[in-house]
Design an enzyme around this catalytic site. Structure first.
Site, short mmCIF file in Angstrom:
data_model
loop_
_atom_site.label_atom_id
_atom_site.label_comp_id
_atom_site.label_asym_id
_atom_site.label_seq_id
_atom_site.Cartn_x
_atom_site.Cartn_y
_atom_site.Cartn_z
N GLU A 166 1.00 -1.23 -0.03
CA GLU A 166 0.14 0.04 -0.16
C GLU A 166 0.83 1.20 0.00
O GLU A 166 2.02 1.06 0.01
CB GLU A 166 -0.97 -0.03 1.21
CG GLU A 166 -2.10 -0.88 1.03
CD GLU A 166 -3.10 -1.06 2.37
OE1 GLU A 166 -2.72 -0.30 3.24
OE2 GLU A 166 -3.79 -1.88 2.36
N HIS A 214 -8.88 10.15 3.92
CA HIS A 214 -8.35 9.06 2.96
C HIS A 214 -8.54 9.74 1.25
O HIS A 214 -9.76 10.18 1.37
CB HIS A 214 -9.25 8.05 3.15
CG HIS A 214 -8.98 6.70 2.49
ND1 HIS A 214 -8.77 6.55 1.25
CD2 HIS A 214 -8.21 5.63 2.84
CE1 HIS A 214 -8.39 5.43 1.00
NE2 HIS A 214 -7.95 4.74 2.05
N ARG A 258 -0.59 9.08 1.92
CA ARG A 258 -2.19 9.29 2.01
C ARG A 258 -2.26 10.90 1.87
O ARG A 258 -3.14 11.58 1.26
CB ARG A 258 -2.85 8.80 3.04
CG ARG A 258 -3.20 7.44 2.95
CD ARG A 258 -3.89 6.68 3.72
NE ARG A 258 -4.14 5.31 3.43
CZ ARG A 258 -4.91 4.35 4.38
NH1 ARG A 258 -5.27 4.74 5.55
NH2 ARG A 258 -4.79 3.25 4.13
N HIS A 303 -10.77 10.20 7.79
CA HIS A 303 -10.50 8.64 7.87
C HIS A 303 -10.04 8.26 9.11
O HIS A 303 -10.50 7.32 9.72
CB HIS A 303 -9.78 8.07 6.57
CG HIS A 303 -9.58 6.82 6.51
ND1 HIS A 303 -10.41 5.62 6.62
CD2 HIS A 303 -8.34 5.96 6.79
CE1 HIS A 303 -9.93 4.41 6.66
NE2 HIS A 303 -8.76 4.71 6.62
N ARG A 352 -0.38 8.91 9.44
CA ARG A 352 -0.18 7.34 9.32
C ARG A 352 0.09 6.65 8.05
O ARG A 352 -0.45 7.08 7.10
CB ARG A 352 -1.49 6.86 10.04
CG ARG A 352 -1.61 5.35 10.17
CD ARG A 352 -2.98 5.03 10.58
NE ARG A 352 -4.15 5.27 9.50
CZ ARG A 352 -4.72 4.25 8.87
NH1 ARG A 352 -4.13 3.00 8.86
NH2 ARG A 352 -5.73 4.53 7.93
#
Length: 585
Positions: free
Chosen positions: A149, A279, A328, A389, A424
């Protein structure tokens, strides 16, 4: 490997007012006095991966555990986690490489000690999850299947059911709890909203004493009625995130910031609250849609899906070397800027080239949820836009979950361990909840055995009581979304702060035609928590005059080394919000 740090405490510095003026918050919720009492050695609040793990670990280590959850055991944010759980399980991977990716994503604000704990202990904790019954997807050779990811430079994301990892982890852990429900050493209370953290005698500095339990309201179907007191030598907050502070979020309806607000009111220190992860790829269904939105997991981009603007142009390769797999915050900000440049309210996610059979097999949950809205992942472009998110900040803890308030622990998204820094890294959240819940449980057990967590009688705290009418929820959410949203600026934050300050917080004392504007009840208590969290978030975002990770300000668009520090927030005895600037290693 780093072991145990000293308990988290506010860094010595001159307290300052936040934002453009004094921020005052109540130190208690307006609520009836408890009508019943239950006692335990440890009270765990929350039933996501962190709360369930803490309760299971404590059950075998202390005489009595109470597990409290706001809904049913099988609820909360963990169930909705699609992508997976990150850990260096591949022989070609390493904790050191995982650490480096985490530090890069955290944009200079991670605590390296906490990250070292996470990545070093993570693989063993994931294997323990398997031993508890969690079934992860397997490769042809029988090993756990791993994918990649955003922000990761190795395949280290374990997943289950293709895109139903959180649901599988919750199933396995809940099954473990259900298997011991009849054990006299554990009690579960469902449908229970925690109101306030109870504290013991005031210390010599005038601040609240140690945590010694919580007040809670059992909602409808619980085993006890109304407001009660759950007393314990230790309290573990695992209440999840703050999604309902915003108009749109991927978080469930229960995510109203209850634990963070309760900890702040009790005198605990918060940190990094300004860092909110939006997100990048959440299903866009129109400007008027509110509540929990459908997430299109980052794992879809991890398998090769591309982002296109509404003119059909792929734009991420020009933004970052990792293109769609950039961290992100980078992707979310790039999408918002592209939307502004093209005059659109969404972009497209294109996975069509990955093949219908592969997409249905790898992402069955996402495929079915999109189909409910008439979108076929295998043949259609998917309209997406950023939405709230994850919250990287929370209640400041040390490496074993201890907060600045003795007896109070925080784990999972409620906590600020220092792992995430300003942003994160994908799929580190489930791992953080798992690793630090183990550590917290073991620390509590050791302290109970050593007599370091005595039984205390709660005493009343000074300060005002608050109640915000449920009718104000949409107003608070609108202000939070417009102020500390995806892209921020000083003017917008000041407007949000002013608007939040005008929301009545004494609805139980105001009357209309002889009746209170609102009575103390679940919707009002949740809205009060939402308002307090939105107020603190806005104040912290206004104070940090730079852009870093999940905090992006158009009036201060670059990171500033002078701001390579952590904002720690506490309430004075009179409810004044103060900040301290703490250096980061």
């Amino acid at each position: 490997m780093t072991t145990v740090a000293t308990p988290a405490a506010p860094s010595p510095a001159v307290p300052e007012r936040l934002g453009s003026g004094t921020v005052r918050l109540a130190t208690r919720l307006a609520a009836p006095e408890p009508g019943w009492t239950v006692e335990a050695d440890a009270v765990v609040v929350g039933s996501g991966i962190a709360g369930l793990t803490a309760a299971l670990e404590l059950r075998t280590r202390v005489p009595r555990v109470l597990l409290v959850t706001k809904d049913r055991l099988y609820s909360g944010s963990t169930v909705w986690a699609q992508g997976g759980i990150a850990a260096a399980l591949d022989p070609d991977d390493s904790p050191a490489a995982h650490l480096q990716d985490t530090l890069v994503a955290g944009a200079g604000l991670c605590d390296p000690r906490a990250v070292e704990v996470l990545v070093t202990e993570g693989p063993a904790r994931v294997r323990e999850l398997v031993a508890r019954g969690a079934v992860f997807d397997r490769a042809p050779d029988g090993q756990i299947s791993l994918t990649r990811e955003g922000g990761h430079h190795a395949d280290r994301i374990a997943h289950a059911g293709g895109d139903a990892t959180g649901a599988e982890i919750s199933r396995a852990l809940v099954a473990q709890i259900e298997a011991v429900r009849d054990d006299p050493g554990i009690e579960v209370i469902e449908h229970a909203l925690v109101l306030d953290v109870l504290t013991g005698p005031v210390g010599p500095d005038g601040r609240p004493g140690a945590a010694c339990g919580v007040t809670l309201h059992v909602i409808g179907e619980g085993s006890r009625d109304g407001v009660g007191a759950a007393l314990g030598r230790a309290v573990v907050l695992a209440t999840g995130g703050i999604g309902q502070v915003f108009r749109s979020s991927t978080n469930p309806a229960q995510a109203t910031g209850d634990g963070i607000a309760a900890a702040l009111r009790a005198g605990a220190t918060l940190a990094d609250v300004e860092f909110v992860q939006f997100h990048p790829t959440v299903l866009w269904l129109g400007a008027g849609v509110k509540g929990q939105l459908t997430l299109v997991s980052e794992a879809v981009r991890g398998e090769g899906a591309r982002l296109l603007d509404t003119d059909g142009v792929r734009f991420m390769p020009d933004v970052h070397p990792m293109a769609e797999l950039a961290p992100r915050d980078v992707v979310a900000h790039a999408i918002v800027r592209r939307m502004a440049a093209t005059g659109s309210d969404h972009v497209w996610l294109d996975a069509r080239h990955l093949g219908a059979d592969f997409l249905r097999r790898r992402f069955p949950t996402i495929h079915d949820r999109l189909a409910e809205h008439g979108i076929d992942l295998t043949t259609d472009l998917v309209p997406v836009a950023p939405a709230q998110h994850y919250h990287s900040g929370g209640v400041l803890t040390d490496l074993v979950g201890r907060t600045s308030l003795p007896g109070l622990y925080a784990v999972g998204e409620t906590a600020c361990t220092g792992v995430h820094g300003a942003n994160r890294l994908a799929s580190n959240s489930l791992l953080e909840g798992l690793v630090f819940a183990h550590r917290a449980a073991r620390d509590i057990a050791a302290k109970v055995a050593g007599g370091e967590l005595p039984v205390l009688e709660p005493v009343g705290r000074s300060g005002e009581r608050a109640l915000v009418a449920a009718a104000s929820r949409s107003r608070v959410q609108r202000l939070a979304s417009a102020g500390p949203g995806v892209l921020r600026d000083g003017e917008g934050l000041r407007r949000a702060a002013a608007g939040l300050a005008q929301v009545p917080t004494d609805a139980h004392l105001r009357h209309d035609a002889g009746h209170p504007l609102a009575d103390p009840q679940v919707a009002e208590w949740e809205t009060t928590n939402v308002h307090q969290v939105a107020t603190v978030l806005t104040a912290a975002a206004l104070e940090r005059e730079e852009s870093r990770g999940g905090h992006a300000r158009s009036d201060f668009p670059a990171p500033d080394d002078a701001w390579r520090l952590r904002l720690e927030l506490t309430l004075d005895q009179d409810g004044t919000l103060r900040s301290r600037r703490a250096p980061v290693e």
